[in-house]
Design a protein around this motif. Structure first.
Motif, PDB file in Angstrom:
ATOM      1  N   ILE A 141       0.833  -1.211   0.000  1.00  0.00           N
ATOM      2  CA  ILE A 141       0.000   0.000   0.000  1.00  0.00           C
ATOM      3  C   ILE A 141       0.866   1.258   0.000  1.00  0.00           C
ATOM      4  O   ILE A 141       1.836   1.357   0.754  1.00  0.00           O
ATOM      5  N   PHE A 142       0.503   2.193  -0.854  1.00  0.00           N
ATOM      6  CA  PHE A 142       1.169   3.502  -0.865  1.00  0.00           C
ATOM      7  C   PHE A 142       0.129   4.575  -0.535  1.00  0.00           C
ATOM      8  O   PHE A 142      -0.927   4.616  -1.176  1.00  0.00           O
ATOM      9  N   ASN A 143       0.439   5.409   0.421  1.00  0.00           N
ATOM     10  CA  ASN A 143      -0.430   6.570   0.646  1.00  0.00           C
ATOM     11  C   ASN A 143      -0.194   7.566  -0.476  1.00  0.00           C
ATOM     12  O   ASN A 143       0.964   7.787  -0.878  1.00  0.00           O
ATOM     13  N   TYR A 144      -1.257   8.167  -0.965  1.00  0.00           N
ATOM     14  CA  TYR A 144      -1.087   9.107  -2.082  1.00  0.00           C
ATOM     15  C   TYR A 144      -0.056  10.196  -1.763  1.00  0.00           C
ATOM     16  O   TYR A 144       0.704  10.617  -2.625  1.00  0.00           O
ATOM     17  N   GLY A 145      -0.061  10.611  -0.515  1.00  0.00           N
ATOM     18  CA  GLY A 145       0.852  11.684  -0.119  1.00  0.00           C
ATOM     19  C   GLY A 145       2.322  11.306  -0.271  1.00  0.00           C
ATOM     20  O   GLY A 145       3.189  12.175  -0.337  1.00  0.00           O
ATOM     21  N   GLY A 160      -7.485   7.484  -0.113  1.00  0.00           N
ATOM     22  CA  GLY A 160      -6.239   8.069  -0.593  1.00  0.00           C
ATOM     23  C   GLY A 160      -5.071   7.110  -0.516  1.00  0.00           C
ATOM     24  O   GLY A 160      -3.987   7.462  -0.035  1.00  0.00           O
ATOM     25  N   ARG A 161      -5.300   5.894  -0.996  1.00  0.00           N
ATOM     26  CA  ARG A 161      -4.228   4.893  -0.978  1.00  0.00           C
ATOM     27  C   ARG A 161      -4.217   4.133  -2.294  1.00  0.00           C
ATOM     28  O   ARG A 161      -5.273   3.803  -2.858  1.00  0.00           O
ATOM     29  N   LEU A 162      -3.023   3.826  -2.751  1.00  0.00           N
ATOM     30  CA  LEU A 162      -2.866   3.007  -3.944  1.00  0.00           C
ATOM     31  C   LEU A 162      -2.439   1.620  -3.473  1.00  0.00           C
ATOM     32  O   LEU A 162      -1.421   1.476  -2.806  1.00  0.00           O
ATOM     33  N   VAL A 163      -3.251   0.627  -3.818  1.00  0.00           N
ATOM     34  CA  VAL A 163      -3.005  -0.717  -3.291  1.00  0.00           C
ATOM     35  C   VAL A 163      -2.632  -1.655  -4.443  1.00  0.00           C
ATOM     36  O   VAL A 163      -3.380  -1.767  -5.422  1.00  0.00           O
ATOM     37  N   PHE A 164      -1.482  -2.298  -4.323  1.00  0.00           N
ATOM     38  CA  PHE A 164      -1.066  -3.315  -5.292  1.00  0.00           C
ATOM     39  C   PHE A 164      -1.319  -4.692  -4.685  1.00  0.00           C
ATOM     40  O   PHE A 164      -1.228  -4.864  -3.466  1.00  0.00           O
ATOM     41  N   GLY A 165      -1.587  -5.658  -5.536  1.00  0.00           N
ATOM     42  CA  GLY A 165      -1.759  -7.020  -5.044  1.00  0.00           C
ATOM     43  C   GLY A 165      -2.332  -7.891  -6.141  1.00  0.00           C
ATOM     44  O   GLY A 165      -2.403  -7.471  -7.303  1.00  0.00           O
ATOM     45  N   THR A 166      -2.750  -9.085  -5.770  1.00  0.00           N
ATOM     46  CA  THR A 166      -3.353  -9.954  -6.776  1.00  0.00           C
ATOM     47  C   THR A 166      -4.803 -10.212  -6.404  1.00  0.00           C
ATOM     48  O   THR A 166      -5.164 -10.264  -5.233  1.00  0.00           O
ATOM     49  N   LEU A 167      -5.599 -10.354  -7.448  1.00  0.00           N
ATOM     50  CA  LEU A 167      -7.009 -10.653  -7.257  1.00  0.00           C
ATOM     51  C   LEU A 167      -7.315 -11.863  -8.121  1.00  0.00           C
ATOM     52  O   LEU A 167      -7.159 -11.799  -9.352  1.00  0.00           O
ATOM     53  N   LYS A 168      -7.694 -12.945  -7.465  1.00  0.00           N
ATOM     54  CA  LYS A 168      -7.918 -14.201  -8.188  1.00  0.00           C
ATOM     55  C   LYS A 168      -6.738 -14.495  -9.122  1.00  0.00           C
ATOM     56  O   LYS A 168      -6.912 -14.834 -10.285  1.00  0.00           O
ATOM     57  N   LYS A 170      -4.744 -12.485 -10.591  1.00  0.00           N
ATOM     58  CA  LYS A 170      -4.396 -11.444 -11.579  1.00  0.00           C
ATOM     59  C   LYS A 170      -3.726 -10.268 -10.866  1.00  0.00           C
ATOM     60  O   LYS A 170      -4.249  -9.772  -9.865  1.00  0.00           O
ATOM     61  N   PRO A 171      -2.595  -9.818 -11.403  1.00  0.00           N
ATOM     62  CA  PRO A 171      -1.923  -8.671 -10.763  1.00  0.00           C
ATOM     63  C   PRO A 171      -2.723  -7.385 -10.965  1.00  0.00           C
ATOM     64  O   PRO A 171      -3.064  -7.038 -12.095  1.00  0.00           O
ATOM     65  N   CYS A 172      -3.011  -6.718  -9.871  1.00  0.00           N
ATOM     66  CA  CYS A 172      -3.899  -5.542  -9.913  1.00  0.00           C
ATOM     67  C   CYS A 172      -3.301  -4.369  -9.155  1.00  0.00           C
ATOM     68  O   CYS A 172      -2.479  -4.541  -8.264  1.00  0.00           O
ATOM     69  N   VAL A 173      -3.788  -3.187  -9.523  1.00  0.00           N
ATOM     70  CA  VAL A 173      -3.538  -1.999  -8.721  1.00  0.00           C
ATOM     71  C   VAL A 173      -4.890  -1.333  -8.501  1.00  0.00           C
ATOM     72  O   VAL A 173      -5.715  -1.292  -9.409  1.00  0.00           O
ATOM     73  N   CYS A 174      -5.098  -0.854  -7.281  1.00  0.00           N
ATOM     74  CA  CYS A 174      -6.423  -0.333  -6.948  1.00  0.00           C
ATOM     75  C   CYS A 174      -6.295   1.053  -6.325  1.00  0.00           C
ATOM     76  O   CYS A 174      -5.553   1.244  -5.358  1.00  0.00           O
ATOM     77  N   MET A 175      -7.004   2.008  -6.901  1.00  0.00           N
ATOM     78  CA  MET A 175      -7.040   3.362  -6.311  1.00  0.00           C
ATOM     79  C   MET A 175      -8.158   3.388  -5.275  1.00  0.00           C
ATOM     80  O   MET A 175      -9.331   3.349  -5.635  1.00  0.00           O
ATOM     81  N   GLN A 176      -7.761   3.461  -4.026  1.00  0.00           N
ATOM     82  CA  GLN A 176      -8.755   3.545  -2.958  1.00  0.00           C
ATOM     83  C   GLN A 176      -8.991   5.044  -2.729  1.00  0.00           C
ATOM     84  O   GLN A 176      -8.435   5.659  -1.835  1.00  0.00           O
ATOM     85  N   GLY A 177      -9.784   5.582  -3.599  1.00  0.00           N
ATOM     86  CA  GLY A 177     -10.006   7.032  -3.591  1.00  0.00           C
ATOM     87  C   GLY A 177      -9.571   7.631  -4.905  1.00  0.00           C
ATOM     88  O   GLY A 177      -8.503   7.306  -5.406  1.00  0.00           O
ATOM     89  N   ARG A 178     -10.438   8.484  -5.450  1.00  0.00           N
ATOM     90  CA  ARG A 178     -10.109   9.156  -6.711  1.00  0.00           C
ATOM     91  C   ARG A 178     -10.163  10.660  -6.514  1.00  0.00           C
ATOM     92  O   ARG A 178     -10.430  11.157  -5.435  1.00  0.00           O
TER      93      ARG A 178
END
Ligand SMILES: O=P(O)(O)O[C@H]1O[C@H](CO)[C@@H](O)[C@H]1O
Ligand SMILES: Nc1nc2[nH]cnc2c(=O)[nH]1
Length: 390
Positions: A141-145, A160-168, A170-178
């Protein structure tokens, strides 16, 4: 103080005007401006990596005997002999090239350097829908700041966090907040994460949002597969692609009649039916407005006549930028409230209701999106299969 060539002097002065009195201590420095003395070299804006690889004996690299990639020199010596270096915050760079390729690349490289996976799928969580990020496994997890060049979330319900990981798997990145126009960011800045997704290798973007239901058949809690959009700010020239075109990302005049991938809409319908969601799964047109005020009754009536089924303050700008650079797009609206259409109504749109509905539908949305991701046919450009993992 050494005598600077005019270009270097101008940048130095500009940095000072922006409050960078001690350039040496600017923490979030992402670019190095190298001003070469030799006339024919001119002025060059280069990334830290380029700097390090191209000029191993600059004063900057001498200072830090061997700077790592993405580690920006924190102290720069000025010398008379060949090279003047200035560490500048992106603020300074913005004046000449706003949120362009170089900044996006520097951020993408910075993230990839630390991320556990190279993402193929990018997910954007709407208001109150941040729970989608929790489904990723092996998270980083990376905080946007903390991310160079990234804006910060200012809206309640956007962590306000960018989360990397795998989902089923598949390598994913998720913006928790836009980011939204009404937060005061330039439209190019709020859509910049899409270009960063692209540069990290993302093929498919899944966007979610909370929206007001205009279609009289819709109920609170319905999930609308977005099949098309109406870009209301675009009618007034507010478009993230305004300004010089970044050819490295895409064409000057991108097509939008195929913005929302039809196969992915079909997949969502199939998955929704299998999960027993058909009763609340819809398909419709999303209209974006600038916000932050919710709509008047007259505005809602007008939007309905224009053919919109749901109204919100996001997504469309991201879709335009994602399509411009060739990513596949799928988007969902959660109908969090009914738009008020009637002067006799006592209903009032409010953000608390939006967040509450998000929470109530969270589980089903997570299930829908994760099942879709499991079935996505995404492949990496990074050749051999194992390359998804950094
Ligand atoms: O579109 P998302 O980010 O889901 O948020 C929606 O909800 C907020 C209003 O409650 C607005 O920001 C609107 O755009
Ligand atoms: N513009 C707008 N955005 C929303 N986001 C969630 N609900 C609404 C709404 O009713 N109008």
């Amino acid at each position: 103080m050494v005598a600077l060539p005019p270009a270097g002097r101008r940048l130095f002065e500009k940095g000072r005007r922006l409050g960078l009195h001690n350039l040496v201590e600017v923490g979030k420095v992402c670019y190095v401006l190298a001003v070469w003395r030799q006339r024919d070299e001119g002025r060059k804006l280069i990334s830290p990596q380029d700097l390090i690889s191209r000029s191993p004996c600059t004063s900057a690299s001498r200072y830090h005997s061997r700077p790592k990639v993405n580690q920006v020199p924190t102290k720069v010596a000025l010398n008379r002999t060949s090279l003047y270096l200035h560490c500048m915050s992106t603020k300074v760079v913005q004046g000449s090239r706003r949120y362009g390729y170089e900044e996006c690349k520097a951020t993408a490289d910075w993230l990839l350097d630390q991320a556990p996976v190279r993402p193929l799928v990018g997910i954007v969580c709407g208001s109150g829908l941040g729970g989608l990020a929790d489904m990723l496994k092996d998270q980083k997890i990376f905080n946007y700041g903390d991310i160079p060049n990234f804006p910060k979330s200012t809206v309640h319900g956007h962590a306000g966090r960018l989360v990397f990981g795998t989902l089923k798997g598949k390598p994913c990145v998720c913006m928790q907040g836009r980011f939204h126009l009404y937060e005061g960011y330039p439209i190019q800045k709020i859509t910049m994460p899409m270009r960063i997704f692209k540069l990290m290798g993302v093929k498919t973007v899944i966007l979610t949002n909370a929206a007001g239901g205009l279609n009289q058949d819709y109920k609170v809690g319905d999930v609308m597969i977005i099949k098309d959009h109406i870009n209301m700010p675009g009618f007034a020239g507010i478009n993230p692609l305004s300004g010089p075109n970044e050819e490295s990302f895409g064409t000057r005049f991108p097509c939008m009649s195929d913005a929302y991938d039809r196969k992915l809409q079909q997949l969502a319908q199939e998955v929704g039916a299998e999960l027993g969601y058909s009763d609340f799964l819809r398909e419709g047109v999303y209209c974006v407005l600038g916000g932050p005020s919710f709509e008047t009754i007259a505005e809602c009536r007008m939007l309905t006549r224009l053919g919109a089924d749901a109204v919100g303050m996001s997504t469309v700008h991201e879709v335009i930028v994602a399509r411009h650079c060739g990513m596949q797009v799928f988007a969902l609206s959660l109908i969090t409230n009914q738009a008020v259409m009637d002067y006799d109504s006592h209903e009032k749109a409010n953000h608390e209701e939006v967040l509450q509905t998000g929470e109530q539908r969270s589980l089903q949305l997570v299930k829908l999106v994760s099942t879709m991701v499991a079935r996505l046919d995404v492949a990496s450009d990074y050749t051999n299969g194992e390359a998804h993992h950094c």
